[in-house]
Enzyme design. Structure first.
Site, short mmCIF file in Angstrom:
data_model
loop_
_atom_site.label_atom_id
_atom_site.label_comp_id
_atom_site.label_asym_id
_atom_site.label_seq_id
_atom_site.Cartn_x
_atom_site.Cartn_y
_atom_site.Cartn_z
N ARG A 259 -0.63 4.46 0.21
CA ARG A 259 -1.52 5.59 0.46
C ARG A 259 -1.03 6.48 1.59
NH1 ARG A 259 -7.19 2.69 0.83
NH2 ARG A 259 -5.85 1.01 1.53
N ASP B 59 0.86 -1.17 0.00
CA ASP B 59 0.00 0.00 0.00
C ASP B 59 0.90 1.23 0.00
OD1 ASP B 59 -1.89 2.03 0.88
OD2 ASP B 59 -3.15 0.40 1.62
#
Lengths: 418, 418
Positions: B331, B329
């Protein structure tokens, strides 16, 4: 602290220099991948780079954050096992016709295959296109099923309302000489303006005229194919297509000030019907929020439209955008047809769009357009009449009457307090 | 050819130098706009610039194209008449609490008002936030009305199913010392890595340590407020909130491989109900496509998941992303709470999210969270069970049982040929 420190003692090079060893040449538009050569945008082995910029568009900034945070080893190379396209696209003659494709890499989906030798030799080559399959479920399609406008066939549209598609994500890969030609300016002017008007992004745009390819940090495109992707290249198979520019406020949130999502879902409905008739459907979705002005500018314009003397009228629709942004539109459809040429498209039998700019760009690039399909009146949201009338008066396609100047003054949108 | 030529004879400066005259200082986190000073990212009068980068995120590249094409006069200054926010947001104490906000400009919506003097003196200051009102019409909300889960009240939700919202678009404005602190690295390392890992974007990141503010070319955020925006800052008013990261494939096209749009529309339904109960609702939507890995990487991962030995299982869900992208990830929810602090939020009574990363970032930034609301099982699409089970096992919130290792091997998704 970082587990992959950024080696702070290392010399920082502000701009690279040509004449390095190890970088493979790119001969844009060459007929075979061997002659063309791979696009190498890696940040791992700098000497191998043969482009300006890097992969993943804007998301390269997040990749850098991941390295800064110590979460990502900057030397990581993608393991591409099992990632190859689910469907073969091309190669098509358009891939090497001079100037047909200048803003994406036609070999970008198949790098593992066509540049296997270079990858085995240690070049970090990444796909700029990914092709997969999906089931897409839109409430508007389910409604069309329920109302009988669409029928499930178990192949293109399931009984539960899922449309079966092949889809592809495409990153921008700009061949600067060709992009300059599309915009009618010199390559030197394009490079200088791209550098200066972004506040100094990528000095190599001006220092490395030997690097002709630029991976700009902008959003790319996604295409959705309804039916057999190979049929897109066969002008005898009916092609229904919509070229759609992103509008988050409508596409996701259903804002009633514009027609974007209704147009998109109407286009999808037409595509499904086309596939069921034995044809093929295509939606090409470009990340160009708010006419590529961005959403902040878009919302500023909304306020200016709603508050001006006389209220929000079709007559003043374009003028308000121009006051804030300096232009009515920054989407520049000039680059848009590239994705159609990548798919081998020769003819669009049914173009689901009213935009004269899109029509002119497509036909100007050598693709024939048969019928133009406009949005049914009942799908236009209440507050979006202002936009529709302004666009039709400005030259957008309509099979009906073009609004007069008097009509444009009378077409009014909702105020901000309503 | 260009009607506004790029003046090819002019000297190109590859990087600017500090000590120029005319640039106003920025004192990030100062309590008043007069002390803080405006963010000046103009490309018009270079000597006035006090940031790295320029406005509109990625869309600055399109602005440059508009100049190259001769469509936009590079000297154009925005006419901001009538563009001011429809609703006042703040100022709130959080705006000057040290380190609370590092990735947006809290004064970005009101520049015409708070920096009127500087603008009159000729500084080209642009809003980085725009606030407007809208009616949003989602098919899922209309369905909830029809099924009786939602009731129209004519104020928050009209009889035709339009939710009445205040919305804001927000561009990223990064104060680099604060961003470095969030990511646990030195400012020098952050600057170097942002420069090097993007392939050499903005050398001023490393040459101009006196410029502390960076306008990165990435997507921003949009917030949708259901109810009175001022209530967001009142911890006694029930706040229902969802922080949502963009997923074009689901949010727009309804792909059934993930839960993004169902989660979003469920969140909107909860927000409307909250407003109707006398509370206020908030959706914060961030442009972080595919966990900020971008859509090409996302589709590559889909293929790797579907084709791996044993098929697409929850047990291998995260591993496949890590093979391709190097991380699970990108983000980085560390910056996400800034928008909540801009809105004055002290407490989220009902957080509509299962993500432990979002929860940890929000509570870690000093915002209290009451209840956590998970998605009802009947809203999870068929093929998305793999994602849901993998996430729950990895620590996502669930009020039910956490799947075991055995469960994860048994939760399988559809193959590519189905």
């Amino acid at each position: 602290m970082s587990s992959h420190p950024a080696a702070p003692s290392r010399h920082i090079r502000l701009t690279s220099h040509s004449g390095g060893f190890g970088a493979l040449p790119i001969r844009w538009g060459a007929a075979t991948p061997a002659e063309r050569g791979p696009v190498v945008g890696t940040t791992t082995t700098r000497a191998h780079r043969n482009v300006i910029g890097t992969h993943s568009g804007s998301y390269s900034v997040y990749r850098a954050l991941a390295v800064a945070a110590g979460a990502l080893d900057p030397r990581h190379k993608a393991d591409l096992t099992n990632t190859a396209p689910t469907d073969a696209i091309g190669p098509y003659p358009q891939w090497s016709e001079p100037g047909k494709i200048v803003s994406l890499d036609p070999w970008g989906a198949t790098v593992s295959q066509v540049f296997a030798g270079e990858m085995a030799a240690g070049y970090d080559i990444r796909p700029t296109i990914a092709v997969t399959k999906a089931h897409v479920i839109l409430p508007e399609v389910i409604e069309a099923l329920q109302k009988g406008r669409l029928k499930a066939d178990g192949r293109f549209l399931t009984a539960s309302g899922a449309a079966v598609v092949t889809k592809a994500a495409i990153e921008p890969v700009w061949w600067l000489p060709g992009v300059a030609q599309r915009f009618g300016c010199s390559e030197a002017d394009l490079r200088r303006v791209l550098f200066e008007e972004t506040g100094g992004m990528y000095p190599e745009l001006v220092t490395r005229s030997d690097l002709e390819v630029f991976l700009p940090p902008i959003g790319g495109q996604t295409i959705y194919i309804f039916g057999n992707p190979a049929d897109l290249a066969n002008p005898d198979v009916e092609l229904t297509a919509r070229v759609h520019d992103e509008c988050n406020g409508s596409d996701v949130f259903g804002s009633d000030i514009c027609t974007c999502r209704p147009y998109l879902t109407h286009g999808i409905e037409e595509c499904i019907q086309g596939a069921q008739r034995g044809g093929v459907g295509l939606i090409a979705y470009s990340r160009k929020e708010g006419r590529a002005l961005g959403e902040v500018t878009k919302f500023l314009v909304y306020n200016a439209r709603k508050r001006q003397t006389g209220g929000d009228t079709a007559a003043q629709y374009f003028a308000r955008t121009e006051c804030v942004a300096g232009v009515q539109d920054m989407r520049f459809q000039e680059l848009m047809p590239d994705v159609l040429h990548w798919l081998g498209v020769r003819k669009i039998h049914r173009l689901v769009s009213m935009s004269n700019m899109k029509y002119d760009a497509i036909t100007g690039s050598g693709i024939a357009v048969g019928e133009r399909i406009n949005i049914p009146d009942e799908l236009i949201p209440e507050d979006a009449r202002v936009e529709m009338d302004a666009k039709m008066a400005a030259g957008y396609f309509t099979p009906g009457a073009v609004p007069t100047a008097e009509d444009l003054r009378n077409t009014k949108g909702r105020g901000l307090d309503a």
